[in-house]
Design a protein around this motif. Structure first.
Motif, PDB file in Angstrom:
ATOM      1  N   ARG A  51      -1.381  -5.673  -1.049  1.00  0.00           N
ATOM      2  CA  ARG A  51      -2.519  -6.356  -0.424  1.00  0.00           C
ATOM      3  C   ARG A  51      -1.979  -7.367   0.583  1.00  0.00           C
ATOM      4  NH1 ARG A  51      -7.891  -6.908  -2.566  1.00  0.00           N
ATOM      5  NH2 ARG A  51      -7.756  -9.134  -2.213  1.00  0.00           N
ATOM      6  N   HIS A  52      -2.706  -7.506   1.698  1.00  0.00           N
ATOM      7  CA  HIS A  52      -2.185  -8.310   2.807  1.00  0.00           C
ATOM      8  C   HIS A  52      -3.122  -9.466   3.154  1.00  0.00           C
ATOM      9  CE1 HIS A  52      -5.095  -6.240   5.422  1.00  0.00           C
ATOM     10  NE2 HIS A  52      -4.781  -5.159   4.754  1.00  0.00           N
ATOM     11  N   TYR A  53      -3.738 -10.061   2.138  1.00  0.00           N
ATOM     12  CA  TYR A  53      -4.755 -11.078   2.409  1.00  0.00           C
ATOM     13  C   TYR A  53      -4.306 -12.468   1.961  1.00  0.00           C
ATOM     14  CZ  TYR A  53      -6.999  -6.530   2.204  1.00  0.00           C
ATOM     15  OH  TYR A  53      -7.277  -5.202   2.369  1.00  0.00           O
ATOM     16  N   GLU A  54      -4.619 -13.462   2.798  1.00  0.00           N
ATOM     17  CA  GLU A  54      -4.205 -14.844   2.519  1.00  0.00           C
ATOM     18  C   GLU A  54      -4.777 -15.364   1.210  1.00  0.00           C
ATOM     19  OE1 GLU A  54      -5.121 -17.459   5.821  1.00  0.00           O
ATOM     20  OE2 GLU A  54      -4.082 -16.071   7.177  1.00  0.00           O
ATOM     21  N   LEU A 182      -5.426   5.013   4.852  1.00  0.00           N
ATOM     22  CA  LEU A 182      -5.799   5.378   3.492  1.00  0.00           C
ATOM     23  C   LEU A 182      -7.313   5.242   3.302  1.00  0.00           C
ATOM     24  CD1 LEU A 182      -4.295   6.230   0.960  1.00  0.00           C
ATOM     25  CD2 LEU A 182      -4.014   3.824   0.368  1.00  0.00           C
ATOM     26  N   TYR A 183      -7.927   4.316   4.037  1.00  0.00           N
ATOM     27  CA  TYR A 183      -9.385   4.109   3.920  1.00  0.00           C
ATOM     28  C   TYR A 183     -10.131   5.398   4.282  1.00  0.00           C
ATOM     29  CZ  TYR A 183      -7.993  -0.853   4.225  1.00  0.00           C
ATOM     30  OH  TYR A 183      -7.417  -2.078   4.045  1.00  0.00           O
ATOM     31  N   ASN A 184      -9.681   6.063   5.373  1.00  0.00           N
ATOM     32  CA  ASN A 184     -10.329   7.312   5.764  1.00  0.00           C
ATOM     33  C   ASN A 184      -9.925   8.468   4.856  1.00  0.00           C
ATOM     34  OD1 ASN A 184     -11.804   6.235   7.857  1.00  0.00           O
ATOM     35  ND2 ASN A 184     -10.183   6.578   9.375  1.00  0.00           N
ATOM     36  N   THR A 238     -16.644  -3.138   4.649  1.00  0.00           N
ATOM     37  CA  THR A 238     -17.509  -4.318   4.671  1.00  0.00           C
ATOM     38  C   THR A 238     -16.759  -5.633   4.876  1.00  0.00           C
ATOM     39  OG1 THR A 238     -17.448  -4.056   2.254  1.00  0.00           O
ATOM     40  CG2 THR A 238     -19.517  -3.544   3.373  1.00  0.00           C
ATOM     41  N   TYR A 239     -15.572  -5.768   4.252  1.00  0.00           N
ATOM     42  CA  TYR A 239     -14.948  -7.103   4.306  1.00  0.00           C
ATOM     43  C   TYR A 239     -14.506  -7.478   5.708  1.00  0.00           C
ATOM     44  CZ  TYR A 239     -10.278  -4.932   3.988  1.00  0.00           C
ATOM     45  OH  TYR A 239      -9.140  -4.204   4.221  1.00  0.00           O
ATOM     46  N   TYR A 240     -14.247  -6.462   6.555  1.00  0.00           N
ATOM     47  CA  TYR A 240     -13.885  -6.783   7.931  1.00  0.00           C
ATOM     48  C   TYR A 240     -15.069  -7.373   8.700  1.00  0.00           C
ATOM     49  CZ  TYR A 240      -9.391  -4.442   7.391  1.00  0.00           C
ATOM     50  OH  TYR A 240      -8.127  -4.091   6.983  1.00  0.00           O
ATOM     51  N   VAL A 241     -16.269  -6.978   8.334  1.00  0.00           N
ATOM     52  CA  VAL A 241     -17.464  -7.568   8.953  1.00  0.00           C
ATOM     53  C   VAL A 241     -17.512  -9.055   8.596  1.00  0.00           C
ATOM     54  CG1 VAL A 241     -19.991  -7.524   9.085  1.00  0.00           C
ATOM     55  CG2 VAL A 241     -18.720  -5.370   8.808  1.00  0.00           C
TER      56      VAL A 241
HETATM   57 FE    FE Z   1      -7.648  -3.766   5.102  1.00  0.00          FE
END
Ligand code: FE
Length: 358
Positions: A51-54, A182-184, A238-241
């Protein structure tokens, strides 16, 4: 968003958790006697994460503050990390493996790098359908792969299903990232599972035929391309929105303002959802601390923080969601076993290649 509402329960629980951690430490020194008391072992836990989230780092930091247990993080690509844990075998320093895709989590289990977790706290925090059947991995958060649309040029009434995006009315208007994502791959894998290979291939071909442009950039770039007029609809998480809507960059916020969020397939088999999860490694040396961290990460307060900052859906039903996510309302989730995303991954890539989805 009402921040005080979000963070008040967080503070209260922190105090409680410190109290509990104190009890745990006392029990431990009872067990190991005077020797342990005079030479306290370093309390730590090691995570290999894709995971690449702060927000993840912030959650680890809060956990350390509450428990005194240090969290060491190794970041990498999911498949590389699985290979590394396999290669390191018994000598691995990894206690926990974290990644963003149900198929990859199933893959980690199949590669025999995980072990079951027994914890009433975790079982209470996370509903059964958000955990592996043997608790080899535990869900941390979910995201939906939705259709974003131009508020200027598209009315939500024109939207219905993923399948409808292949119809002629969307010719030259569909934006989506590369099939190497991977999402697609997991989205198409879900169609293989639910609709069969033939329909999945027709879908992929239909989307390619309706491309507004060759796939370029990440999910956020598809939303930006809607705002720029390159296309009218985009398949994205959704989270990118949420990240765009709350970005420090005013241009990002403008993009978020210009798009609507549509949850497809509500009348049929539901919107595709994928899961992030965490698993205890087979050769973990800090098992107790690792389980404590999973318990913490699935607690309502950590889940609220995760959702408030990364706009993923919490797996703990007690956790409050940020206003934006609440505003989207409840939606029907595509129901399938997350394992199937991994099972059909190869076939999905094959179909993408065959149909020219770069
Ligand atoms: Fe992502």
């Amino acid at each position: 968003m009402n921040l005080s509402k979000l963070f008040k329960p967080f503070l209260v629980s922190s105090v409680l958790a410190i109290g509990l951690a104190g009890c745990g430490a006392a029990n431990q020194s009872d067990k190991s006697g005077d020797e342990a008391a005079s030479k306290p072992e370093k309390q730590e836990v090691n995570i290999y994460t894709a995971r690449h989230y702060e927000v993840d780092d912030e959650i680890y930091k809060n956990f350390t503050e509450e428990t005194g247990i240090e969290v060491n993080v190794v970041k990498g690509e999911a498949e590389e990390l699985i290979e590394r844990i396999k290669r390191e075998g018994e000598s691995t320093s990894a206690d926990l493996f974290v990644t963003v895709d149900g198929g990859v989590l199933a893959n980690a289990k199949q590669n025999d790098i995980l072990q079951p977790v027994t914890s009433d706290v975790i079982n209470e925090n996370v509903p059964e359908n958000m955990r592996d059947t043997d608790n080899n991995w535990i869900g941390l958060a979910t995201r939906a792969r939705i259709i974003a649309y131009s508020k200027d040029r598209v009315s939500p009434e024109e939207l219905s299903t993923y399948e409808d995006l292949t119809s002629d009315k969307w010719k030259g208007k569909v934006l989506v990232r590369s099939s190497t994502s991977l999402y697609n791959q997991s989205l198409l894998a879900s169609f293989i599972e639910l609709n069969g290979e033939e329909k999945a291939e027709q879908w992929s071909q239909g989307i390619v035929n309706n491309f507004a442009r060759q796939p370029d950039g990440g999910d956020r770039d598809q939303a930006k391309a809607i705002a720029a007029g390159t296309g009218d609809v985009a398949i994205m998480n959704t989270y990118y929105v949420g990240l765009l809507a709350n970005s420090e960059d005013p241009e990002d916020r403008k993009v978020a303002d210009s798009i609507g969020v549509f949850f497809p397939n509500q009348e049929t088999n539901g919107t595709h959802v994928n899961i992030s999860g965490i698993g205890l490694t087979k050769h973990s040396k800090n098992k107790e601390n690792a389980i404590k961290l999973i318990e913490y990460m699935t607690s309502a307060e950590a889940q609220e923080l995760l959702s408030a900052q990364n706009y993923e859906f919490p797996v703990n039903p007690e956790a409050a969601k940020p206003e934006l996510l609440e505003g989207w309302g409840d939606f029907k989730i595509q129901e399938l076993n997350f394992d199937t995303l991994g099972e059909h991954n190869k076939k999905a890539i094959e179909i993408f290649n065959k149909t020219g989805w770069k």
